[in-house]
Design an enzyme around this catalytic site. Sequence first.
Site: not given
Length: 297
Positions: A278, A259, A244, A185, A271, A221, A281, A224, A250, A50, A53
């Site tokens: 999450c 992330c 959570c 993604c 996110c 995780h 992705c 996080c 998630c 798409c 990226c």
Amino acid sequence: MLDRRNFLKMAATLSATFSLPSLPEPVAAALKRLDPATVPKLIYLQGQSCTGCSISLLQAESPSAVTMITAYSKLGFHADLSATSGSQALDLIERYISGDAGEYFLAVEGSIPWDMDKACIIGEKPLAQYLVEANKTMSGAVAIGTCATHGGIPAAEGNLTGAISLGEFYQRKNFHPLLVQIPGCSVHPDWVWHTIIHLVKVGLPELTNGQPDLFFKNKVHALCPRYHDFQQEIFAKKIGEPGCLFKLGCLGPDTFADCPTRWWNGGQTWCIGANAPCIGCSSPNFVRKKDFPIYRL
Ligand code: SF4
């Protein structure tokens, strides 16, 4: 009083100050040593994608995307960014793929339509043909984004094109090029640019399943900030509640990515930081089934 936006900005600045999610040490050292005469040449081809990226890569901040494709690398061709078009662009691609333009790395975004060769034509040739020819001349390939690393959305159940990842494509051809996999993604710009600098100036980064440990060693995780809530069984019941997000679907427990410490959009947020579960992705299983639960409400 600090509003939320300014608080996030301040947190990102503090993170940068304490070098939390910034350049991995070998990459930072490599950037200092870069010789403009020998920067890596990249040729960037897109399959079933798409272009998300590519858009994400343009959001790079340290260094910026412009610096990356002019000073720290030489972007030979990219369908959206190159100034050349038409036959000039095709000639340029041919020069690289034939090996006449010297050493280069092939970057591929998007999946490969194994059952429908003509779904991705560049000029008059299918993408697959370029990939086969490049196997003989490229220094290595970098699969960018989950469509290229694992098939992604085009390979979801029911796909008609037989979409497969770049790695799967080369495996079916019985080719074994150097292949670095950077899922997501969309993909995080740091994951790609820092890997490319590392690859060219330091060498192959440590990889697990083809993915650089620099970014994909731990599960979301495990890093996080809501992990304590998970342990205490304090679960959000709807989007926006503290706690959570596991019961809202998630997928952090199944997803390898940094992330939680790297953040997105130039360190503005990520996110789970924005109260969204999450969606996994960067996982090989991302949207592979029709009933893939992105959100469970
Ligand atoms: Fe794990 Fe997600 Fe809960 Fe964070 S929000 S602790 S990643 S389940």
